[in-house]
Design an enzyme around this catalytic site. Structure first.
Site, PDB file in Angstrom:
ATOM      1  N   ARG A  31      47.711 -14.048  48.505  1.00 36.83           N
ATOM      2  CA  ARG A  31      47.058 -12.832  48.018  1.00 36.83           C
ATOM      3  C   ARG A  31      45.542 -12.941  48.082  1.00 36.83           C
ATOM      4  O   ARG A  31      44.841 -11.937  47.984  1.00 36.83           O
ATOM      5  CB  ARG A  31      47.511 -12.523  46.600  1.00 36.83           C
ATOM      6  CG  ARG A  31      47.135 -13.603  45.606  1.00 36.83           C
ATOM      7  CD  ARG A  31      47.732 -13.327  44.256  1.00 36.83           C
ATOM      8  NE  ARG A  31      47.338 -12.007  43.776  1.00 36.83           N
ATOM      9  CZ  ARG A  31      47.980 -11.364  42.804  1.00 36.83           C
ATOM     10  NH1 ARG A  31      49.052 -11.878  42.284  1.00 36.83           N
ATOM     11  NH2 ARG A  31      47.544 -10.214  42.387  1.00 36.83           N
ATOM     12  N   ASP A  54      49.426  -6.748  40.499  1.00 31.75           N
ATOM     13  CA  ASP A  54      50.811  -7.152  40.734  1.00 31.75           C
ATOM     14  C   ASP A  54      51.676  -5.912  40.686  1.00 31.75           C
ATOM     15  O   ASP A  54      51.307  -4.922  40.047  1.00 31.75           O
ATOM     16  CB  ASP A  54      51.261  -8.102  39.620  1.00 31.75           C
ATOM     17  CG  ASP A  54      51.056  -9.537  40.008  1.00 31.75           C
ATOM     18  OD1 ASP A  54      50.404  -9.753  41.056  1.00 31.75           O
ATOM     19  OD2 ASP A  54      51.522 -10.418  39.278  1.00 31.75           O
ATOM     20  N   ASP A  89      45.971 -18.096  39.386  1.00 32.92           N
ATOM     21  CA  ASP A  89      45.018 -17.441  38.493  1.00 32.92           C
ATOM     22  C   ASP A  89      43.959 -18.425  38.012  1.00 32.92           C
ATOM     23  O   ASP A  89      42.772 -18.136  38.018  1.00 32.92           O
ATOM     24  CB  ASP A  89      45.754 -16.870  37.279  1.00 32.92           C
ATOM     25  CG  ASP A  89      46.390 -15.542  37.595  1.00 32.92           C
ATOM     26  OD1 ASP A  89      45.666 -14.654  38.060  1.00 32.92           O
ATOM     27  OD2 ASP A  89      47.611 -15.409  37.406  1.00 32.92           O
TER      28      ASP A  89
END
Lengths: 676, 718
Positions: free
Chosen positions: A479, A495, A584
């Site tokens: 991503r 998301d 993250d």
């Protein structure tokens, strides 16, 4: 009688006036030229025949050509084009091969080898490489300085690197090799060909490194003005009102309050005087780390990375022969300049010097810049935060494309954003989310990154903005690939399970435009030091502070995709792929390491949380507030990979100006953020 | 004169007849005074002619009349240049010692004509350009006519072109200069070094330790940090008028305009043209020149003729190839045309490379890659090319266009080496004026969060509201991070209360008495302020809670370069009145915070007191209003950033008003404040304030969360 008297009076008066006038006149006549005379007649004359003078060159003369072919470099002198064959670097990108050490080597050269091998320019094949690096060890006996190198070829395209003075450099037949040496003397240094390295202390860390000591922008009141580097390696504080120079015996010694500090401590002063002999270069880095402005007295050594770093912004190079003048200048230096020098010195320490890895990567980056020519880093990128190692010139050479330089450039980020929606395993098109985002005022396009095994649906809802489906590879770090379809500065990363309202998106984007270098997110985590475990931990519990925002709903600059993909060590990215919440963490680490600032939180309606399905098992959708216990360890592994903990905590949230104020809802621009 | 006579005759007629015996006396006096006035007036109008006549009689001489100096054949010759010279070895800084303005002093030797033993001149006396150069130095701030106070010496012996002088005899002439002393601190200018057949890249005249400002250095004749590399002046700069042409794609992508090129280069150029066709234009000499046009102004491609240098404006990139010498005058023409120079001259040290960033204005290509030049240039994005075109033109305007520009840049470089702490910056040298205007260099640019432990200093400006002041002190002293409280007593007629009457608080409290009742006293950088963070607070702000103030300080720590304040205000453009308007209503936007309660960095006090632009500071003190708006302007202008408003809106008891609030008073107040904004915007020349739609609240503000677990629970209560 009376008329005679009258006439005589009149006459006398007018005569005196005439006299005065006559006297004044010549004075007036001279007054003007006299003013010019100060620099005038003794100045360069205005020749009567100046117009008639011949030009210095005849028209044809400027157009001569030499009868002989272009000059070849004379013995010993190398410059870039002659001794370095850049055409071996295919595609203009540097490939570095490093000769592995023969036998046992000491710690510093081993760290150097590790750093080169960890560089994105490294290659394991000598044939493919266009730069071959030979690392010299300080403890190699002088007799063994000549390793047999199969690819040596007279030293062409070679870099001989030594972080510490070594006898080998004097003995070794360098030929056409470049030399990267700590504090080279000015006389032997070949500008634009050699690389000047800093003289590092014995135990310099491999990664991360000690942070700069500057905790505030301006000097503390009462702190000593000047610290002087001592021969034995320590520092001596000099008082502010000395009548003579505080160094060498040329002038009367009057040090004021005299304090000598042992070698280990860093100077606590505004300016650090460093004598010009080569061993004193060691003090130079100490001063940088302490945020003490280095004042170099006629240095006989080349300043580190002088090819790219503008040292006039961070240090003062003064002439040791003018002690009083230097002191007066330091004392009278305007506060504005003191502040600028101080901060720049500290920035350079953090950007290029605090670890061996940074020093080595900077060296390679300089050589890459030489090869790139026009697409090298502009000077601004080298000399302002976050520095050229973190501002990749492969992304752009135009500073205003980066999130960091808008102020200096007088530019602003593009006023639109691309929404990038990651669709994971269940493969449900997030129709509601798409509608909410497409309705946002500044949304330019929606990109759906389809990473599910199920094929994407053939039909997508009609939206006000273009919608593109990209095929993902089911790796969590995918991503953050720099997709060419992203043509806006801002990315809204989402998301499939994220839940956002149009109003929230609108407000968050307005905030991001004020902070384009930071991440602006809705949901937060915070990290903490876990005494019991002896390591870092993090939590998604709501707390009074936070240090990470979840990338399942966050705005950030598209540059971070490039940086994530091209600058992070592969090991860290693999780690993130194995444990999805680590992605993250990794992104937050990266942005914090670049900005040295916390992310920004904007309001997020509590109703979203209630509407969301309960968290699924690991590997499922990642939209949850609570990190999995298994992933706790990734924080520690990331911190080890970075060499330090870059995360910074914040205690504030940015709300709309009238958020929940007791005023008519009709006055509020973002009224739906306050839905009950 | 005529006029004055006329007046003195008419004078008496204008005055009513007086029968006193003093009449004539007064008339005389009057006319004399009148005459005097007129005469003085006339001198005022005449000084120009007086000056020029004085000038004429004193200064003008002919170059032919300068004294002749005969050099004996055996007079000493200086040693050849010392390649190891650096400023700290070969330059005598003691001569430059004390100089408050941090500028070197330059002396020029008087012009003389040097002849050899046989009476043959050693060189042409002086060229037009060298005369211009010396004139420029003489007219500049660097010049001194006192040889004993000079730090740098410039001989008047013209060395610009080595071809027009005799090497050995010129060196002898240099050696007999009165302060020669092995050439220490002597600056020689040369643009065309070397001569056939080997064309050295530096002046061949032996010059010992003298500095050389040379026009064709290569890396191995150039002494880094000692010599200065200068451009080769192009005489076309003065001859031809070439208006600026904006950046962007042009008719030809790549152009070569040089005529005297080595045959090897010609072959390469021909190959380039053959490969890329129309996009590449290679020009050469014209075989049949039309009459009246000098050869230097014409170029031809096959039978087609082009005007030079105008044709350079038709190309995006222009080649600058090595000729006999490395330095080429064509570089100046190319820059002027806004054409990006492609420099193909290995080892050439570009002009002023010590300070100019040539990467921004040129492309340097190794000679062996000449055939690839097209693809190298093609890979540069257009945005960057346009930037380079602009930069090229700017370099020409600033450093190439006249002999004066070249001379002054050279002296500036040397001066900056002698006084490095006063040197001008990279941006000053390299940023074109447009960039300098648009860019902001934040004085607090280093991203860091100051430690909480340092705390802040609260500054309360007060006049005589002692009761209210004491309440403020008591309230503020409850804030945990307060480290000192400073009361600025702005009342000269009344003494502050006795020590015993002040509230007892846990931090030091200092009272500063001012000399005058001025609003700017609030922003003075008092020595008593020992923290970076300053809280400016009015003596009637009693409604802020301790939590709110502590939170404000925490916010400031995260934004130490901004104004962080409580009541927010907005500026708006009034389309009807065509001017700025001040807004204090409940709006969705903020562009200012009132300094009646605001945190900021102490450095801004220094800026407010010493660096406020124009007359704003005095204006504020005279009007007794708007010091807070001025501070908002100052900070926004210097940092380019918006303010941070903290916590929700409160009912401040009209914090800006000094008296009872009434509708009419409120309106005049708003008008005055609007005037301030317009006044400041005109002084700053721009509107620096930035509008934002956010404010800072604690992370859990108004969240559904137990109040007692929140760090700052007591926020936003009215």
């Amino acid at each position: 009688m009376q008329s005679w008297r009258r006439k005589s009076l009149w006459l006398a008066l007018s005569a005196s006036w005439l006299l005065i006038l006559l006297r004044v006149f010549p004075v007036l006549r001279l007054a003007e030229p006299a003013r010019r005379q100060a620099g005038g007649p003794q100045g360069w004359p205005r020749w009567l025949d100046a117009e008639l003078l011949q030009s210095f060159s005849q028209p044809g003369e400027l157009l001569e050509y030499g009868p002989q072919p272009p000059q070849a470099p004379r013995g010993g002198s190398c410059y870039r084009e002659a001794c370095f064959d850049a055409s071996r670097c295919r595609g203009g990108s540097l490939k570095v091969f490093v000769y592995s050490a023969v036998g046992p080597i000491s710690e510093t050269p081993r760290k150097v080898l590790t750093s080169i091998e960890g560089s994105r320019y490294h290659t394991a094949s000598a044939a493919e490489a266009c730069l071959l690096v030979l690392v010299l060890s300080p403890d190699t006996p002088a007799g063994e300085c000549h390793p047999a190198l199969p690819q040596w070829d007279g030293g062409k395209n070679h870099l001989v690197l030594s972080l510490h003075p070594t006898p080998c450099l004097r003995i070794f037949q360098l030929g056409q090799a470049m030399v990267a040496e700590a504090s080279p003397t000015v006389d032997t240094f070949r500008p634009g060909f050699d690389v000047a390295l800093p003289l590092l202390p014995e135990a310099h860390p491999l990664r991360g490194g000690a942070l700069g000591q500057l905790q505030q922008h301006s000097p503390l009141p009462g702190v000593a003005l000047i610290a002087v580097a001592e021969d034995r390696g320590g520092w001596r504080l000099a008082g502010t009102n000395f009548s003579a120079c505080p160094w060498d015996g040329r002038c009367e010694q009057d040090h004021g309050p005299k304090q000598t500090h042992p070698q280990a401590t860093l100077p606590n002063a505004t300016f650090c005087l460093i004598p010009g002999r080569s061993p004193d270069a060691l003090h130079f880095l100490q001063a940088l780390q302490a945020g003490c402005i280095p004042v170099l007295l006629s240095p006989r050594w080349e300043l580190p990375f002088s090819e790219v770093i503008d040292w006039t912004k961070a240090a003062v190079v003064a002439d040791e022969r003018l002690p009083l003048q230097v002191l007066a200048a330091l004392q009278e230096m305007p506060l504005t300049r003191v502040l600028a020098l101080r901060q720049q010195a500290q920035f350079l320490w953090d950007a290029y010097f605090s670890s061996i890895e940074k020093v080595i990567h900077t060296t390679l980056e300089i050589i890459q810049d030489r090869i790139s020519g026009a697409s090298a880093h502009p000077s601004l990128l080298w000399n302002s935060p976050p520095g050229a190692l973190l501002a990749l010139s492969t992304f752009s050479t135009s500073p205003s494309d980066f999130p960091f330089y808008h102020l200096q450039q007088g530019s602003r980020p593009l006023g639109r954003f691309s929404a990038l929606i990651w669709v994971g395993a269940p493969g449900q098109p997030p129709l509601k989310l798409i509608q909410a985002v497409a309705g946002a005022q500044h949304c330019a396009q929606i990109l759906v990154l389809w990473s599910s095994k199920k094929p994407p649906p053939p039909r997508w809802p009609e939206t006000a903005v273009p919608l593109t489906v990209l095929d993902g590879h089911r790796k969590a770090s995918d991503r953050f690939l720099p997709y060419s379809a992203i043509d806006t500065d801002a990315i809204l990363s989402l998301d499939a399970h994220s839940s956002l309202s149009t109003s929230e998106v609108d407000f968050a984007f307005m905030v991001w435009q004020s902070f384009p270098e930071r991440m602006v997110g809705f949901l937060t985590w915070s990290h903490f030091w876990d005494e019991a475990q002896g390591g870092w931990g993090y939590t998604g519990e709501r707390a009074n502070e936070f240090s990470m925002v979840l990338t399942s709903a966050a705005f950030y600059h598209r540059y971070y995709h490039t940086l994530f993909t091209h600058s992070l060590p592969k090991a860290l990215r693999t780690l993130a792929d194995e444990s999805p919440p680590c992605v993250d963490v990794l992104m937050n680490f990266l942005v914090a390491a670049v900005t040295k600032l916390p992310p920004i939180k904007v309001p997020y309606g509590p109703w979203h949380q209630k509407a969301r399905p309960p968290p699924l098992a690991p590997g499922g959708p990642r939209f949850r507030a609570e990190p999995q216990p298994a992933s706790q360890d990734c924080l520690n592994q990331m911190a080890a990979g970075f060499g330090h903990m870059p995360l910074v905590s914040s205690r504030l949230r940015l709300d709309p100006v009238l958020f929940k104020d007791p005023v008519s809802v009709l006055r509020k621009k973002y009224r739906s953020l306050e839905k009950p | 004169m005529c006029a004055s006579v006329k007046y003195s005759i008419r004078g008496p007629a204008l005055i009513p007849r007086m029968k006193t015996k003093h009449r004539a006396y007064y008339i005389t006096l009057f006319s004399i005074v009148l005459l005097g006035l007129i005469a003085t007036g006339m001198f005022q109008f005449w000084p120009h002619s007086i000056e020029s006549s004085g000038d004429w009689s004193v200064e003008k001489r002919s170059v032919r009349d300068v004294p002749v100096v005969r050099l004996p054949a055996d007079s000493p010759v200086p040693e050849r240049g010392d390649l190891s010279c650096r400023m700290h070895t070969c330059f005598d800084v003691y001569r430059c010692g004390f100089n408050p303005r941090n500028k070197i002093k330059v002396y020029i030797y008087p012009l003389k004509k040097y002849v050899g033993e046989a009476g043959v001149p050693v060189s042409s006396t002086i060229s037009r350009e060298y005369n211009e150069l010396l004139t420029a130095i003489s007219d500049s701030d660097y010049y001194t006519d006192d040889i004993t106070r000079a730090c740098l010496f410039v001989p008047s012996i013209d060395l610009l072109n080595q071809n027009s002088l005799r090497v050995r005899e010129t060196a002898q002439a240099l050696a007999q200069l009165s302060r020669w002393d092995r050439g220490t601190n002597h600056l020689l200018f040369n643009m065309l070094p070397g001569g056939p057949p080997d064309y050295n890249t530096a002046l061949d005249v032996p010059r010992d330790r003298a500095l050389l400002a040379g026009g064709g250095f290569s890396t191995w004749t150039y002494r880094q940090g000692y010599d200065v590399s200068i451009p080769v002046y192009s005489p076309l700069s003065a001859e031809v008028d070439l208006p600026e042409k904006g950046p962007g794609p042009r008719r030809y992508f790549l152009l070569s305009s040089q005529v005297a090129l080595h045959p090897e280069y010609r072959e390469d150029l021909a190959a380039l043209q053959a490969r890329h066709g129309e996009a590449v234009l290679v020009l050469d000499k014209c075989s049949n020149l039309s009459e009246g046009v000098p050869a230097a102004r014409r170029r031809c491609h096959k039978q087609q003729a082009f005007d030079y240098p105008q044709v350079l404006q038709e190309a995006t990139f222009c080649m600058v190839l090595r000729g006999a010498r490395l330095g080429q005058a064509v570089l100046s023409d190319v820059l002027r045309a806004g054409c990006v120079p492609v420099i193909i001259a290995d080892s050439y040290v570009l002009p002023f490379s010590e300070v100019l960033d040539w990467k921004r204005a040129s492309v340097v290509v190794p000679e062996e890659k000449m055939l690839d030049v097209y693809s190298i240039l093609q890979s540069i994005p257009w945005r960057q090319i346009e930037e380079m075109q602009r930069q090229a033109r700017w370099f020409w305007e600033a450093y190439f266009q006249s002999i004066e520009a070249i001379a002054l840049a050279t002296l500036q470089i040397i001066s900056d080496r002698v006084y490095p702490y006063a040197a001008i910056s990279y941006e000053d040298w390299n940023d074109p004026p447009a960039v300098k205007w648009g860019s902001v260099s934040n004085p607090l640019f280093l991203p860091l969060i100051p430690p909480q432990s340092q705390g802040f200093t609260a500054i309360v400006l007060t006049y005589d509201r002692v009761e209210s002041l004491f309440r403020v002190i008591t309230e503020v002293s409850k804030v945990p991070s307060l480290s000192k409280l400073l009361v600025v007593w702005n009342n000269q007629n009344k003494n502050p209360p006795e020590d015993s009457l002040w509230p007892k608080i846990r931090v030091p409290l200092k009272v500063v008495r001012t000399a005058e009742n001025k609003l700017s006293n609030r922003f003075f950088p008092y020595d008593e302020i020992e923290t970076e963070a300053v809280l400016a607070i009015d003596d009637d702000i009693i409604m802020l809670t301790s939590d709110e103030l502590q939170f404000g300080y925490e916010v400031w720590r995260e934004f130490p370069d901004r104004l962080v304040g409580y009541p927010g205000r907005l500026h708006l453009w009034d389309h009807e009145m065509n001017k700025w308007k001040y807004e204090s209503e409940w709006t969705n936007e903020v562009s200012m915070v009132l300094t009646g309660a605001a945190f900021y960095h102490k450095y801004f006090n220094y800026l407010y007191t010493y660096k406020m632009p124009g007359d704003i500071k005095n204006w504020v003190d005279a009007h007794m209003n708007c010091e807070d708006i001025a501070m908002n302007f100052l900070v926004a202008n210097v940092t380019g950033k918006a303010v941070i408003k903290v916590t929700p809106r409160k009912k401040f008891k009209c914090p800006e008003c000094t008296a009872i609030d009434g509708l009419s008073l409120d309106q005049t107040h708003m008008v005055e404040r609007s005037e301030c904004i317009n006044k400041f915007a005109s002084v700053f020349g721009t509107m620096p304030l930035k509008v934002v739609e956010h404010r800072a609240d604690p992370v859990l503000y108004k969240d559904d969360f137990p109040e007692k677990l929140k760090s700052f629970p007591n926020i936003g209560s009215l």
